[in-house]
Scaffold this motif. Structure first.
Motif, PDB file in Angstrom:
ATOM      1  N   PHE A   1      29.738  21.939  41.929  1.00 29.84           N
ATOM      2  CA  PHE A   1      30.858  21.853  40.986  1.00 29.84           C
ATOM      3  C   PHE A   1      30.458  22.317  39.595  1.00 29.84           C
ATOM      4  O   PHE A   1      31.246  22.934  38.887  1.00 29.84           O
ATOM      5  CB  PHE A   1      31.435  20.432  40.958  1.00 29.84           C
TER       6      PHE A   1
ATOM      7  N   PHE B   1      40.908  16.018  42.307  1.00 32.44           N
ATOM      8  CA  PHE B   1      41.489  16.977  41.365  1.00 32.44           C
ATOM      9  C   PHE B   1      42.966  16.711  41.119  1.00 32.44           C
ATOM     10  O   PHE B   1      43.513  17.108  40.102  1.00 32.44           O
ATOM     11  CB  PHE B   1      41.293  18.410  41.859  1.00 32.44           C
TER      12      PHE B   1
ATOM     13  N   PHE C   1      42.724  23.238  36.896  1.00 33.31           N
ATOM     14  CA  PHE C   1      41.736  22.686  35.972  1.00 33.31           C
ATOM     15  C   PHE C   1      41.245  23.790  35.021  1.00 33.31           C
ATOM     16  O   PHE C   1      41.178  23.620  33.806  1.00 33.31           O
ATOM     17  CB  PHE C   1      40.590  22.161  36.846  1.00 33.31           C
ATOM     18  N   ALA C   2      40.939  24.954  35.601  1.00 36.48           N
ATOM     19  CA  ALA C   2      40.395  26.072  34.817  1.00 36.48           C
ATOM     20  C   ALA C   2      41.428  26.587  33.812  1.00 36.48           C
ATOM     21  O   ALA C   2      41.112  26.819  32.647  1.00 36.48           O
ATOM     22  CB  ALA C   2      39.963  27.201  35.748  1.00 36.48           C
TER      23      ALA C   2
ATOM     24  N   THR D   1      32.342  30.300  35.208  1.00 36.45           N
ATOM     25  CA  THR D   1      33.602  30.999  35.505  1.00 36.45           C
ATOM     26  C   THR D   1      34.530  30.994  34.290  1.00 36.45           C
ATOM     27  O   THR D   1      34.947  32.053  33.808  1.00 36.45           O
ATOM     28  CB  THR D   1      34.329  30.329  36.689  1.00 36.45           C
ATOM     29  N   THR D   2      34.806  29.811  33.758  1.00 34.89           N
ATOM     30  CA  THR D   2      35.750  29.736  32.641  1.00 34.89           C
ATOM     31  C   THR D   2      35.108  30.263  31.352  1.00 34.89           C
ATOM     32  O   THR D   2      35.772  30.927  30.556  1.00 34.89           O
ATOM     33  CB  THR D   2      36.253  28.294  32.424  1.00 34.89           C
TER      34      THR D   2
ATOM     35  N   PRO E   1      42.512  28.916  53.126  1.00 34.83           N
ATOM     36  CA  PRO E   1      41.999  27.535  53.082  1.00 34.83           C
ATOM     37  C   PRO E   1      40.884  27.341  52.063  1.00 34.83           C
ATOM     38  O   PRO E   1      40.664  26.237  51.581  1.00 34.83           O
ATOM     39  CB  PRO E   1      41.454  27.284  54.492  1.00 34.83           C
TER      40      PRO E   1
ATOM     41  N   CYS F   1      40.302  28.638  45.486  1.00 35.62           N
ATOM     42  CA  CYS F   1      39.620  27.859  44.444  1.00 35.62           C
ATOM     43  C   CYS F   1      40.291  26.500  44.252  1.00 35.62           C
ATOM     44  O   CYS F   1      41.502  26.405  44.091  1.00 35.62           O
ATOM     45  CB  CYS F   1      39.647  28.629  43.130  1.00 35.62           C
ATOM     46  N   LEU F   2      39.461  25.473  44.210  1.00 35.95           N
ATOM     47  CA  LEU F   2      39.999  24.124  44.021  1.00 35.95           C
ATOM     48  C   LEU F   2      40.227  23.800  42.552  1.00 35.95           C
ATOM     49  O   LEU F   2      40.955  22.883  42.215  1.00 35.95           O
ATOM     50  CB  LEU F   2      38.982  23.118  44.573  1.00 35.95           C
TER      51      LEU F   2
ATOM     52  N   SER G   1      41.707  36.793  42.497  1.00 35.26           N
ATOM     53  CA  SER G   1      40.619  36.270  41.651  1.00 35.26           C
ATOM     54  C   SER G   1      40.238  34.813  41.940  1.00 35.26           C
ATOM     55  O   SER G   1      39.146  34.374  41.590  1.00 35.26           O
ATOM     56  CB  SER G   1      40.986  36.416  40.174  1.00 35.26           C
TER      57      SER G   1
ATOM     58  N   VAL H   1      34.648  35.846  39.488  1.00 40.46           N
ATOM     59  CA  VAL H   1      33.840  36.084  40.694  1.00 40.46           C
ATOM     60  C   VAL H   1      34.181  37.515  41.139  1.00 40.46           C
ATOM     61  O   VAL H   1      35.240  37.742  41.714  1.00 40.46           O
ATOM     62  CB  VAL H   1      34.197  35.065  41.808  1.00 40.46           C
TER      63      VAL H   1
ATOM     64  N   LEU I   1      41.862  37.946  34.041  1.00 43.34           N
ATOM     65  CA  LEU I   1      41.204  37.676  35.330  1.00 43.34           C
ATOM     66  C   LEU I   1      41.469  38.765  36.369  1.00 43.34           C
ATOM     67  O   LEU I   1      40.709  38.933  37.307  1.00 43.34           O
ATOM     68  CB  LEU I   1      41.668  36.325  35.878  1.00 43.34           C
TER      69      LEU I   1
ATOM     70  N   GLY J   1      32.310  25.488  37.973  1.00 50.66           N
ATOM     71  CA  GLY J   1      33.212  25.220  36.864  1.00 50.66           C
ATOM     72  C   GLY J   1      32.740  25.727  35.512  1.00 50.66           C
ATOM     73  O   GLY J   1      33.552  25.870  34.611  1.00 50.66           O
TER      74      GLY J   1
ATOM     75  N   THR K   1      35.208  34.026  31.500  1.00 50.09           N
ATOM     76  CA  THR K   1      36.589  34.511  31.391  1.00 50.09           C
ATOM     77  C   THR K   1      37.044  34.471  29.934  1.00 50.09           C
ATOM     78  O   THR K   1      37.696  35.393  29.448  1.00 50.09           O
ATOM     79  CB  THR K   1      37.542  33.671  32.274  1.00 50.09           C
TER      80      THR K   1
ATOM     81  N   LYS L   1      32.025  36.885  53.106  1.00 49.59           N
ATOM     82  CA  LYS L   1      32.431  35.996  54.212  1.00 49.59           C
ATOM     83  C   LYS L   1      31.666  36.403  55.468  1.00 49.59           C
ATOM     84  O   LYS L   1      31.160  37.536  55.568  1.00 49.59           O
ATOM     85  CB  LYS L   1      33.932  36.133  54.497  1.00 49.59           C
TER      86      LYS L   1
HETATM   87  C1  HEM Z   1      38.341  31.267  35.846  1.00 48.41           C
HETATM   88  C2  HEM Z   1      37.928  30.293  36.584  1.00 48.41           C
HETATM   89  C3  HEM Z   1      37.637  30.332  38.052  1.00 48.41           C
HETATM   90  C4  HEM Z   1      37.702  31.354  38.954  1.00 48.41           C
HETATM   91  C5  HEM Z   1      38.111  32.796  38.699  1.00 48.41           C
HETATM   92  C6  HEM Z   1      37.315  30.817  40.245  1.00 48.41           C
HETATM   93  C7  HEM Z   1      37.253  31.560  41.415  1.00 48.41           C
HETATM   94  C8  HEM Z   1      36.895  31.051  42.654  1.00 48.41           C
HETATM   95  C9  HEM Z   1      36.736  31.831  43.862  1.00 48.41           C
HETATM   96  C10 HEM Z   1      36.894  33.341  43.982  1.00 48.41           C
HETATM   97  C11 HEM Z   1      36.407  30.969  44.862  1.00 48.41           C
HETATM   98  C12 HEM Z   1      36.121  31.324  46.326  1.00 48.41           C
HETATM   99  C13 HEM Z   1      34.636  31.320  46.599  1.00 48.41           C
HETATM  100  C14 HEM Z   1      34.339  31.474  48.073  1.00 48.41           C
HETATM  101  O1  HEM Z   1      34.968  32.287  48.736  1.00 48.41           O
HETATM  102  O2  HEM Z   1      33.476  30.780  48.544  1.00 48.41           O
HETATM  103  C15 HEM Z   1      36.364  29.638  44.290  1.00 48.41           C
HETATM  104  C16 HEM Z   1      36.081  28.502  45.003  1.00 48.41           C
HETATM  105  C17 HEM Z   1      35.950  27.262  44.435  1.00 48.41           C
HETATM  106  N1  HEM Z   1      36.158  26.927  43.112  1.00 48.41           N
HETATM  107 FE1  HEM Z   1      36.711  28.181  41.628  1.00 48.41          FE
HETATM  108  N2  HEM Z   1      37.040  29.483  40.106  1.00 48.41           N
HETATM  109  C18 HEM Z   1      37.225  29.147  38.794  1.00 48.41           C
HETATM  110  C19 HEM Z   1      37.043  27.894  38.215  1.00 48.41           C
HETATM  111  C20 HEM Z   1      36.728  26.752  38.910  1.00 48.41           C
HETATM  112  C21 HEM Z   1      36.557  25.457  38.299  1.00 48.41           C
HETATM  113  C22 HEM Z   1      36.740  25.138  36.825  1.00 48.41           C
HETATM  114  C23 HEM Z   1      36.217  24.596  39.323  1.00 48.41           C
HETATM  115  C24 HEM Z   1      35.914  23.135  39.285  1.00 48.41           C
HETATM  116  C25 HEM Z   1      35.650  22.419  38.268  1.00 48.41           C
HETATM  117  C26 HEM Z   1      36.202  25.370  40.553  1.00 48.41           C
HETATM  118  C27 HEM Z   1      35.921  24.850  41.799  1.00 48.41           C
HETATM  119  C28 HEM Z   1      35.881  25.591  42.954  1.00 48.41           C
HETATM  120  C29 HEM Z   1      35.497  25.033  44.235  1.00 48.41           C
HETATM  121  C30 HEM Z   1      35.120  23.583  44.510  1.00 48.41           C
HETATM  122  C31 HEM Z   1      35.548  26.085  45.175  1.00 48.41           C
HETATM  123  C32 HEM Z   1      35.187  26.026  46.663  1.00 48.41           C
HETATM  124  C33 HEM Z   1      36.396  25.888  47.531  1.00 48.41           C
HETATM  125  C34 HEM Z   1      36.036  25.861  49.005  1.00 48.41           C
HETATM  126  O3  HEM Z   1      35.075  26.495  49.429  1.00 48.41           O
HETATM  127  O4  HEM Z   1      36.766  25.182  49.726  1.00 48.41           O
HETATM  128  N3  HEM Z   1      36.523  26.669  40.259  1.00 48.41           N
HETATM  129  N4  HEM Z   1      36.667  29.708  42.939  1.00 48.41           N
END
Ligand code: HEM
Length: 326
Positions: A117, A28, A274-275, A124-125, A266, A269-270, A261, A194, A188, A121, A128, A199
């Motif tokens: 992924f 990323f 990007f988003a 979510t977007t 740790p 969101c990765l 959000s 989300v 958001l 990805g 939103t 957890k």
């Molecule tokens: C508005 C857009 C987005 C929101 C609000 C969002 C929100 C979140 C949230 C709340 C989590 C935590 C989930 C957990 O506790 O397990 C998360 C994790 C993650 N998100 Fe997003 N996300 C967004 C877009 C994206 C996009 C576009 C990507 C990738 C293309 C992405 C990749 C990830 C990944 C890989 C994790 C897991 C991180 C981990 O467990 O270490 N997200 N996201």
């Protein structure tokens, strides 16, 4: 979770999680992925604007969610042909990594990573952006302010059409759009993609509020509720007010433990950067060319509880060309 995500990043802990997190964080942060994905976002934004343009010219209403779905965002094979670059999207990058370490990264593991992924990805977007357009319909002044900011941030030419305009949405122009950034963030806060996250306690622990948890206890935290708490956001917590994020026109980050959000810690969101990049390119294109109005002002959208905060029945809109020179 396991049934859907297998050993993908959302459903794993420990070594498996660390491996995927490291690999994905690295990918990323690369310029290759940033440039490739921005090209894809610009192409998709132009395609969406062309579709909406047709609806505006023919005075037909659109269902925002359906229009976006028809675009088939994510069909990267076709996009790759347009962009004439190979192996630069996130999925190909994982496949390259698997060629270097085929034992750990066997096909099944790769499938789980890729699926996670895609799920993370896509909706979510997309969701939103639907809530964002809904908020702009409810707050037309905000919509006009964004249009003004776009004109100020992008070096426009008289003869610009949709395609040449999107080509101008380079990082420098995107970074200038602080008000748009604030508006997406405010969306958001009130409509987190989300809405609830779960957890599990890794060991016995005492939470800061004195609550005792035992290893294996499950907990949910309500992102949707936290974004609306007066205790955190003040008396106007329920109001849509992008200005709350700005000081002298510059966007101010909040602690991720308050604006939750994207999660915090740790496992934050990765894909956050990007988003935002994707949403800003898409939003800037739509708002620059069109003005949106709800088809029925008396109806409020209802959300459907899924993994993401989905708008039930979609978002039905009238679209008008924006007078760009106005
Ligand atoms: C508005 C857009 C987005 C929101 C609000 C969002 C929100 C979140 C949230 C709340 C989590 C935590 C989930 C957990 O506790 O397990 C998360 C994790 C993650 N998100 Fe997003 N996300 C967004 C877009 C994206 C996009 C576009 C990507 C990738 C293309 C992405 C990749 C990830 C990944 C890989 C994790 C897991 C991180 C981990 O467990 O270490 N997200 N996201």
């Amino acid at each position: 979770m396991r049934d859907l995500f297998g050993n993908g990043i959302f459903a794993t802990d420990g070594e498996n999680w660390r491996h995927q997190r490291k690999l994905a964080s690295h990918e990323f942060s690369t310029k290759v992925l940033r440039d490739f994905s921005s090209d894809v976002f610009r192409i998709n934004a132009a395609k969406l604007a062309e579709k909406i343009s047709y609806a505006a010219a023919n005075r037909i209403t659109i269902n925002m969610q359906q229009v976006k779905r028809q675009l088939n965002i994510g069909s990267e094979a076709k996009l790759k042909k347009n962009i004439q670059k190979a192996r630069e999207d996130i999925l190909s990058r994982f496949i390259l990594a698997s060629e270097e370490d085929p034992v750990t990264m066997n096909d099944r593991y790769l499938r789980d990573i890729v699926l996670s992924f895609l799920i993370a990805g896509k909706d979510t977007t997309a969701n939103t952006l639907s809530w964002f357009i809904y908020m702009l319909c409810k707050n037309p002044i905000v919509q006009d302010k964004i249009a003004y900011e776009i004109k100020e941030s992008v070096e426009l030419a008289q003869e610009d059409n949709i395609e040449t305009f999107t080509a101008r949405l380079k990082q420098g122009a995107i970074d200038k759009m602080q008000y748009l950034h604030a508006t997406l963030t405010e969306t958001l806060r009130l409509y987190p993609a989300v809405p609830v996250d779960g957890k599990m306690a890794d060991e016995d622990d005492l939470l800061p509020n004195g609550y005792r948890v035992i290893k294996g206890d499950g907990m949910n935290y309500m992102i949707y509720a936290m974004g609306r708490m007066k205790y955190l956001w003040g008396e106007d917590a329920e109001e849509f007010r992008p200005e709350r994020w700005l000081v002298d026109g510059i966007f101010q980050q909040e602690s991720p433990y308050k604006f939750i959000s994207f999660n915090a810690g740790p496992r934050t969101c990765l894909g956050k950067e990007f988003a935002y990049r994707q949403m800003k390119i898409m939003a800037a294109t739509l708002i620059h060319f069109f003005r949106f109005k709800l088809e029925d002002e008396s109806k409020s959208p209802v959300y459907k509880t899924m993994f993401t905060l989905h708008m039930d029945q979609g978002l039905h809109l009238f679209v008008y060309p924006r007078n760009i020179s106005a």
